[in-house]
Design an enzyme around this catalytic site. Structure first.
Site, PDB file in Angstrom:
ATOM      1  N   SER A 126       0.836  -1.259  -0.164  1.00  7.72           N
ATOM      2  CA  SER A 126       0.098   0.072  -0.019  1.00  7.72           C
ATOM      3  C   SER A 126       0.974   1.248   0.015  1.00  7.72           C
ATOM      4  O   SER A 126       1.889   1.143   0.565  1.00  7.72           O
ATOM      5  CB  SER A 126      -0.892   0.170   1.391  1.00  7.72           C
ATOM      6  OG  SER A 126      -1.335   1.136   1.431  1.00  7.72           O
ATOM      7  N   TYR A 151      -2.186  -1.599  11.217  1.00  6.82           N
ATOM      8  CA  TYR A 151      -2.460  -2.062   9.814  1.00  6.82           C
ATOM      9  C   TYR A 151      -1.206  -1.689   8.725  1.00  6.82           C
ATOM     10  O   TYR A 151      -0.643  -2.512   8.108  1.00  6.82           O
ATOM     11  CB  TYR A 151      -3.824  -1.390   9.390  1.00  6.82           C
ATOM     12  CG  TYR A 151      -3.805  -1.776   7.773  1.00  6.82           C
ATOM     13  CD1 TYR A 151      -4.019  -2.934   7.197  1.00  6.82           C
ATOM     14  CD2 TYR A 151      -3.725  -0.717   6.967  1.00  6.82           C
ATOM     15  CE1 TYR A 151      -4.353  -3.311   5.697  1.00  6.82           C
ATOM     16  CE2 TYR A 151      -3.800  -0.718   5.552  1.00  6.82           C
ATOM     17  CZ  TYR A 151      -4.090  -2.072   5.002  1.00  6.82           C
ATOM     18  OH  TYR A 151      -4.205  -2.301   3.598  1.00  6.82           O
ATOM     19  N   LYS A 155       1.964  -3.810   6.455  1.00  7.88           N
ATOM     20  CA  LYS A 155       2.331  -3.882   5.122  1.00  7.88           C
ATOM     21  C   LYS A 155       4.031  -3.573   5.129  1.00  7.88           C
ATOM     22  O   LYS A 155       4.453  -3.959   4.287  1.00  7.88           O
ATOM     23  CB  LYS A 155       1.675  -2.722   4.239  1.00  7.88           C
ATOM     24  CG  LYS A 155       0.152  -2.836   4.160  1.00  7.88           C
ATOM     25  CD  LYS A 155       0.001  -4.343   3.434  1.00  7.88           C
ATOM     26  CE  LYS A 155      -1.414  -4.713   3.479  1.00  7.88           C
ATOM     27  NZ  LYS A 155      -1.651  -5.930   2.804  1.00  7.88           N
TER      28      LYS A 155
HETATM   29  N1  LIG Z   1      -8.822  -1.746  -0.514  1.00 13.83           N
HETATM   30  C1  LIG Z   1      -7.675  -1.056  -0.497  1.00 13.83           C
HETATM   31  O1  LIG Z   1      -8.074   0.221  -0.466  1.00 13.83           O
HETATM   32  C2  LIG Z   1      -6.317  -1.343  -0.140  1.00 13.83           C
HETATM   33  C3  LIG Z   1      -5.158  -0.700  -0.436  1.00 13.83           C
HETATM   34  C4  LIG Z   1      -4.065  -1.038  -0.393  1.00 13.83           C
HETATM   35  C5  LIG Z   1      -3.794  -2.585   0.023  1.00 13.83           C
HETATM   36  N2  LIG Z   1      -4.749  -3.215  -0.023  1.00 13.83           N
HETATM   37  C6  LIG Z   1      -4.730  -4.524   0.553  1.00 13.83           C
HETATM   38  O2  LIG Z   1      -5.047  -5.289  -0.721  1.00 13.83           O
HETATM   39  C7  LIG Z   1      -5.389  -6.457   0.016  1.00 13.83           C
HETATM   40  C8  LIG Z   1      -6.861  -6.828  -0.549  1.00 13.83           C
HETATM   41  O3  LIG Z   1      -7.860  -5.894  -0.264  1.00 13.83           O
HETATM   42  P1  LIG Z   1      -9.447  -5.688  -0.287  1.00 13.83           P
HETATM   43  O4  LIG Z   1      -9.578  -4.262  -0.410  1.00 13.83           O
HETATM   44  O5  LIG Z   1      -9.661  -6.773  -1.550  1.00 13.83           O
HETATM   45  O6  LIG Z   1      -9.651  -6.413   0.953  1.00 13.83           O
HETATM   46  P2  LIG Z   1     -10.923  -7.483   1.226  1.00 13.83           P
HETATM   47  O7  LIG Z   1     -11.346  -7.473   2.623  1.00 13.83           O
HETATM   48  O8  LIG Z   1     -12.165  -7.127   0.391  1.00 13.83           O
HETATM   49  O9  LIG Z   1     -10.233  -8.960   0.685  1.00 13.83           O
HETATM   50  C9  LIG Z   1      -9.414  -9.635   1.625  1.00 13.83           C
HETATM   51  C10 LIG Z   1      -9.977 -11.139   1.405  1.00 13.83           C
HETATM   52  O10 LIG Z   1      -9.080 -11.876   2.449  1.00 13.83           O
HETATM   53  C11 LIG Z   1      -9.925 -12.725   3.098  1.00 13.83           C
HETATM   54  N3  LIG Z   1      -9.269 -13.056   4.294  1.00 13.83           N
HETATM   55  C12 LIG Z   1      -8.784 -12.199   5.259  1.00 13.83           C
HETATM   56  N4  LIG Z   1      -8.066 -12.988   6.267  1.00 13.83           N
HETATM   57  C13 LIG Z   1      -7.983 -14.348   5.835  1.00 13.83           C
HETATM   58  C14 LIG Z   1      -7.385 -15.515   6.359  1.00 13.83           C
HETATM   59  N5  LIG Z   1      -6.714 -15.520   7.380  1.00 13.83           N
HETATM   60  N6  LIG Z   1      -7.467 -16.521   5.555  1.00 13.83           N
HETATM   61  C15 LIG Z   1      -8.146 -16.393   4.486  1.00 13.83           C
HETATM   62  N7  LIG Z   1      -8.823 -15.360   3.922  1.00 13.83           N
HETATM   63  C16 LIG Z   1      -8.428 -14.244   4.486  1.00 13.83           C
HETATM   64  C17 LIG Z   1     -11.189 -11.814   3.533  1.00 13.83           C
HETATM   65  O11 LIG Z   1     -12.099 -12.721   3.696  1.00 13.83           O
HETATM   66  C18 LIG Z   1     -11.469 -11.203   2.263  1.00 13.83           C
HETATM   67  O12 LIG Z   1     -11.997 -11.959   1.304  1.00 13.83           O
HETATM   68  C19 LIG Z   1      -5.328  -6.579   1.449  1.00 13.83           C
HETATM   69  O13 LIG Z   1      -4.098  -7.035   1.622  1.00 13.83           O
HETATM   70  C20 LIG Z   1      -5.372  -5.192   1.649  1.00 13.83           C
HETATM   71  O14 LIG Z   1      -4.522  -4.764   2.787  1.00 13.83           O
HETATM   72  C21 LIG Z   1      -6.019  -2.754   0.081  1.00 13.83           C
END
Ligand SMILES: NC(=O)c1ccc[n+]([C@@H]2O[C@H](COP(=O)([O-])OP(=O)(O)OC[C@H]3O[C@@H](n4cnc5c(N)ncnc54)[C@H](O)[C@@H]3O)[C@@H](O)[C@H]2O)c1
Length: 340
Positions: A126, A151, A155
């Site tokens: 991120s 959080y 990262k």
């Molecule tokens: N959305 C944003 O703004 C953003 C920005 C930067 C980075 N990210 C990163 O991108 C990735 C995806 O983000 P997103 O927005 O799609 O989030 P999201 O919560 O929609 O997707 C994450 C998925 O991982 C699953 N999950 C969580 N813990 C788990 C575990 N222990 N075992 C199996 N599955 C598990 C959840 O059920 C979910 O479906 C994350 O790592 C997040 O930190 C997101």
């Protein structure tokens, strides 16, 4: 057809990436524990691509289950690791949940992947790793600043874990993609963002307000040193972001990487203010949004937008969609899930 594991593949960004991987002919296996997603996403993916990915409900914090999974899938050619908890505020309240879920899962997956013949790994990082960067737009060489939240810290530590492992496991090739602000939904409105409870992010808050779920959007601060006084972010359409994962994976699979650990910014290179995002929404929806100016919110950086030269020229990926495209898709998705 290379077999790719997508962890967290039923989540917001993961589901869009599964679609793009299937469109490119990859065989996709999804792991998700459904802690922040719904099983219905699977049928959304299938109805877009006509192909159902193999799916396992599995909590990646369970080391033995992760080992068992990899034992059954020795032919995996790469992993895209999305699974993590992502609510910044919750991470401040419950840091150990975040350190456990975001770091243990990463370690367990890397332990299994790094002993396979093909160890290609893409990590969801991120732009939070840069904090309030001193120079805009932000390049990958900008210093990583002390994290604002547990959080954000997961990262930074996650990137270090991967980098340290790459130093000693020559077989392992990894790319961290540093996302800016992913928004929007698939243009078919069959998959999109499903925030649980009150949305933490601007765009779902806008669409939920327009849909009548929220009374009013609060714009936190209009006295920042920016053109209109509101904070500036780099909003990237989730489909463009999903495609960046496919390009990054292909880079590793075809041995085009220059080092066995690389980082790339994934953004549009364009900064948009909160008020510009609201105006974009009003333009594409032809609605007037109910919003008010509220005091600044603690922890918000003033501006963050990407220098995308490395992603464009080295990775060979460039965002295609405009802010209006993304807002249009977000609104279509909101209307679809609310039956409007
Ligand atoms: N959305 C944003 O703004 C953003 C920005 C930067 C980075 N990210 C990163 O991108 C990735 C995806 O983000 P997103 O927005 O799609 O989030 P999201 O919560 O929609 O997707 C994450 C998925 O991982 C699953 N999950 C969580 N813990 C788990 C575990 N222990 N075992 C199996 N599955 C598990 C959840 O059920 C979910 O479906 C994350 O790592 C997040 O930190 C997101």
């Amino acid at each position: 057809m290379d077999k790719i594991l997508v962890t967290g593949g039923l989540g917001f960004i993961g589901s869009h990436t599964v679609v793009e991987l299937q469109n490119e002919g990859f065989e996709v296996v999804v792991i998700d524990d459904l802690s922040n997603s719904s099983i219905d996403v699977l049928s959304g993916i299938t109805s877009i691509t006509g192909k159902s990915p193999v799916f396992e409900i599995l909590d990646l914090k369970d080391k033995q289950k992760v080992q068992g999974f990899f034992k059954n899938h020795q032919d995996i050619k790469g992993v895209i690791h999305f699974a993590a908890s992502k609510a910044v505020g919750e991470s401040v309240q419950n840091p150990l949940k975040y350190y456990e879920n975001n770091l243990n899962t990463l370690v367990y997956v890397l332990q299994e992947l790094s002993v396979l013949p093909a160890s290609n790994f893409i990590f969801s990082s991120s732009c939070t790793v840069y904090g309030q960067a001193d120079v805009m737009p932000i390049t990958e060489n900008a210093p990583v600043k002390s994290a604002e939240s547990p959080y954000g810290n997961t990262k930074q530590i996650g990137e270090e874990i991967i980098q340290d492992t790459c130093k000693v496991v020559p077989n392992l090739k990894a790319i961290s993609l540093r996302y800016f602000n992913p928004i929007g939904a698939h243009p078919t409105a069959k998959i999109g963002e499903l925030p649980i409870g009150v949305p933490q992010n601007l765009v779902p808050f806008i669409t939920q307000t327009a849909a009548g779920l929220r009374d009013c959007l609060s714009v936190f601060g209009d006295d920042y040193p920016t053109a209109d006084g509101t904070c500036i972010r780099d909003y990237i359409h989730v489909v463009d972001l999903a495609k960046a994962h496919v390009v990054a994976l292909q880079r590793l699979l075809s041995d085009k990487n220059e080092a066995n650990y690389e980082t790339f910014n994934v953004g549009t290179g364009v900064g948009s203010s909160v008020l510009e995002v609201i105006q974009s929404f009003e333009r594409v929806s032809r609605l007037a949004l109910n919003y008010k100016i509220a005091p600044r919110r603690e922890g918000d950086v003033i501006q963050a937008y990407a220098n995308t030269a490395k992603a464009n020229n080295v990775l060979g990926w460039k965002a295609q969609s405009t802010l209006d495209d993304a807002m249009k898709s977000a609104w279509l998705w909101e209307k679809q899930i609310r039956n409007l």
